[in-house]
Enzyme design. Structure first.
Site, mmCIF file in Angstrom:
data_model
loop_
_atom_site.group_PDB
_atom_site.id
_atom_site.type_symbol
_atom_site.label_atom_id
_atom_site.label_comp_id
_atom_site.label_asym_id
_atom_site.label_seq_id
_atom_site.Cartn_x
_atom_site.Cartn_y
_atom_site.Cartn_z
ATOM 1 N N CYS A 1 0.827 -1.207 0.000
ATOM 2 C CA CYS A 1 0.000 0.000 0.000
ATOM 3 C C CYS A 1 0.862 1.257 0.000
ATOM 4 C CB CYS A 1 -0.917 -0.008 1.225
ATOM 5 S SG CYS A 1 -2.288 1.168 1.092
ATOM 6 N N ASP B 1 -6.438 -3.700 11.150
ATOM 7 C CA ASP B 1 -5.257 -2.857 11.301
ATOM 8 C C ASP B 1 -5.136 -2.441 12.762
ATOM 9 O OD1 ASP B 1 -3.045 -1.336 10.670
ATOM 10 O OD2 ASP B 1 -4.116 0.163 9.500
#
Length: 213
Positions: free
Chosen positions: A7, A130
Site C-alpha cells: 500500500c 489494522d
C-alpha cells in the site's frame, strides 16, 4: 500461500518491484493527510503499469461521493478501501452506488474492536484488520507501523475474506500469519526508506518472505 498487498505506492519503480515479486494487490492512498498521498491523475498513470490479475486498491478516509466517483470511473482502481469512521450504512451505500468491491478497515486494539467487525461483514466485500491509531493529533488512520495482538482475531470464522495489516515487516510477518491465520497481508511503512518513499529491496524482501507462507 499468502497474498500480499503493498500500500501507499507513488512511483513506477516501486510498482514494478511489487509486481515483479508477486504482489496480489497494490494500493494508492487518496487521503491528503498521508505522506503517501497521490493525486488521481498520478494514480491513473501508475495504474497503467499494473498488469491484469493484480488488484488496484484506492484508499479513502471518510471521503465524499464526488471524490469516490471520480476515482471509480477513472479506471485506476478495482477496489475501494474505506479507512475512516464509515459506519455500516455508509459502507453499504458506497458499495451499492459505485459498483466496486469494498474493503473496510477495522482498527483493532481490544477484543471489543474485533467484535465490532461483525457489523461490517454483510456490507463489505473484504475486511482489513489494522492496529488502532494512537490518540494523537498527528496520528494517521493507518500506516503508523503499529502492531496489535494478533490473538484478538485468531480462530474466528469471518463471513468475508480478510486481510491483516499493522506494523508487519519481514521479521514478524511469519509469526503474524501463523498466529492470526491470515491468508492476505498488507504492508506500507516497513517497506519504506522514509515516510512515503518506498524501498524497492524492502518490497521484494517482504513479498518473498510472506508470499510462500
Amino acid at each position: 500461500m499468502a497474498k500480499v498487498k503493498i500500500c501507499g505506492l507513488s512511483d513506477a519503480g516501486a510498482i514494478a518491484a511489487a509486481v515483479s515479486a508477486g504482489a496480489g494487490y497494490v494500493g494508492f492512498v487518496f487521503y491528503a493527510g498521508s505522506p503517501r498521498h497521490v493525486l488521481l491523475e498520478q494514480a491513473v498513470q501508475l495504474a497503467q503499469n499494473v498488469p491484469a490479475g493484480v488488484g488496484k486498491v484506492g484508499l479513502f478516509v471518510d471521503a465524499g461521493d464526488e471524490e469516490i466517483a471520480a476515482a471509480a470511473r477513472s479506471g485506476a482502481i478495482d477496489y475501494l478501501q474505506l479507512h475512516g469512521q464509515e459506519n455500516p450504512d455508509r459502507v453499504a451505500e458506497i458499495r451499492a452506488r459505485f459498483g466496486l468491491p469494498v474493503i473496510k478497515a477495522i482498527p483493532i486494539a481490544a477484543s471489543e474492536d474485533a467484535e465490532r467487525a461483525a457489523s461490517f461483514e454483510l456490507v463489505a466485500d473484504m475486511l482489513l484488520f489494522d492496529a488502532k491509531p494512537p490518540v494523537s493529533k498527528n496520528a494517521l488512520p493507518g500506516g503508523n507501523g503499529l502492531v496489535f495482538d494478533w490473538n484478538l482475531i485468531a480462530g474466528r470464522k469471518w463471513a468475508r475474506p480478510w486481510m491483516l495489516s499493522g506494523g508487519l515487516n519481514v521479521d514478524n510477518v511469519a509469526d503474524a500469519i501463523r498466529i492470526s491465520g491470515a491468508r492476505m497481508v498488507d504492508v506500507s511503512s516497513s517497506v519504506e526508506r522514509a515516510p512515503g518513499i518506498k524501498d524497492i529491496a524492502k518490497i521484494s524482501a517482504f513479498i518473498e518472505t510472506a508470499k510462500p507462507l
